[in-house]
Design an enzyme around this catalytic site. Structure first.
Site, short mmCIF file in Angstrom:
data_model
loop_
_atom_site.label_atom_id
_atom_site.label_comp_id
_atom_site.label_asym_id
_atom_site.label_seq_id
_atom_site.Cartn_x
_atom_site.Cartn_y
_atom_site.Cartn_z
CG ASP A 90 -1.59 -0.83 0.86
OD1 ASP A 90 -2.61 -2.15 0.00
OD2 ASP A 90 -2.43 -1.58 2.51
CE LYS A 91 -0.34 8.31 -0.98
NZ LYS A 91 -1.16 9.88 -0.95
#
Length: 343
Positions: free
Chosen positions: A155-156
């Site tokens: 994830d970011k």
């Protein structure tokens, strides 16, 4: 009123997204454009309005106007075009923190805040844009357009190790290991609550019916993909616990959804409710302390620490580790000091 709707993504191809929504019995009257914006990820008012004008939004099998107000048990079907974009991934001179590199693979220690690959709202400034600049002619898996070199992602706002393939042979070899779940991956996570024991979380992970931006854990195999996370307590801080999570599968938001599912969301994880005080005292001093912790690590406290795999050329198991980033170290130190001062 808190309500829930049955949402099923029926089809997702290169041009269109197809959705079917059955409105919950507790739904109050609400304009359909507002209703759909709340329930479909990346659905702007303009995108919904264009679909309504094109009669791509049907209620009970009939086209409607944007002023239509949804009612309980309405059956809504929607066809939305994917946002148009240039399929070429542009090279950008973005620094990379490389842990290891040879002729076959690159291991990148991704910083929190960097999106892994271009997508809706993030066509530039991603890890893939940086990879295309630093490494020419990266391979792509079929059906994985726009993601050269990638065999997995994180994830970011998760930091840590990402494995990149530099040639097609390595990509094919590594992709099978991910498919077979033979890659070893361990994460460190700070979670709310005092976990009593080590354990394993299992279930089917799929999009939440309430919010398509997050994932839920289901018992029904038709609602998601099978997932397994093993967790082990590393250090306790009374109200939060540092755990090591080992993935047996690799589903979207797996650790974040699993830990919330057992009542221990990740610390500072806004999407899964971890950005609020979940455990502790009512004292103003404690509230101020936790808010200061949120300021130190304004993202989910999750780090992809280790990655092990069978090397595509050496044919031997290799293992890599990425140290905790500064924000994670700082918040752990702050909790240690808090606990020690309570004794």
């Amino acid at each position: 009123m808190d309500f829930e709707n049955s949402v099923e993504e029926q089809e997702d191809n290169d041009l269109f997204e197809h959705f079917k929504i059955v409105v919950d019995k507790g739904q109050s009257l609400l304009r359909i454009d507002k209703f759909l914006m709340l329930r479909i990820e990346n659905a702007s008012r303009n995108r919904i309005q264009n679909a309504i004008d094109a009669e791509n939004v049907l209620v009970n099998k009939k086209p409607i106007k944007s002023s239509y107000k949804v009612k309980p048990f309405d059956e809504i079907s929607i066809v939305l075009p994917h946002p148009p974009r240039d399929t070429e991934v542009y090279a950008e001179d973005i620094p990379l923190n490389i842990t290891y590199e040879d002729d076959d693979v690159v291991l990148v220690n991704k910083e929190a805040g960097m999106v892994v690959h271009p997508g809706y709202g993030n066509w530039n400034g991603t890890l893939v844009n940086a990879l295309v600049f630093h490494f020419k002619q990266l391979p792509q898996l079929p059906g994985n357009d726009g993601r050269p070199g990638l065999v997995h992602r994180i994830d970011k706002d998760t930091s840590g190790l990402l494995l990149i393939s530099k040639n097609e042979r390595a990509m094919t070899y590594l992709a099978k290991q991910f498919y077979d779940h033979s890659i070893t991956r361990q994460y460190l996570a700070l979670v709310w609550g005092d976990l009593e024991n080590d354990g394993t979380i299992e279930g089917y992970i799929g999009r939440s019916a309430k919010d398509r931006k997050v994932m839920d854990v289901y018992d029904d195999p038709e609602k998601g993909k099978w997932s397994i996370t093993h967790y082990k307590v590393i250090e306790r801080f009374n109200y939060v616990t540092l755990v090591q999570c080992e993935l047996e599968t690799g589903r979207t938001h797996q650790i974040r959804a699993h830990m919330k599912h057992i009542g221990h969301p990740l610390f500072s994880d806004a999407a899964y409710g971890g950005d609020k005080i979940r455990k502790g005292t009512l004292f103003a001093k404690y509230k101020s302390f936790v808010e200061n912790c949120f300021a130190i690590i304004p993202r989910q406290a999750l780090h992809a620490r280790t990655l092990g795999f069978m090397h595509p050329t050496k044919k031997e198991h290799v293992h890599f580790e990425a140290p905790l980033p500064e924000d994670f170290v700082a918040v752990l130190d702050k909790w240690r000091n808090y606990v020690n001062n309570q004794v």
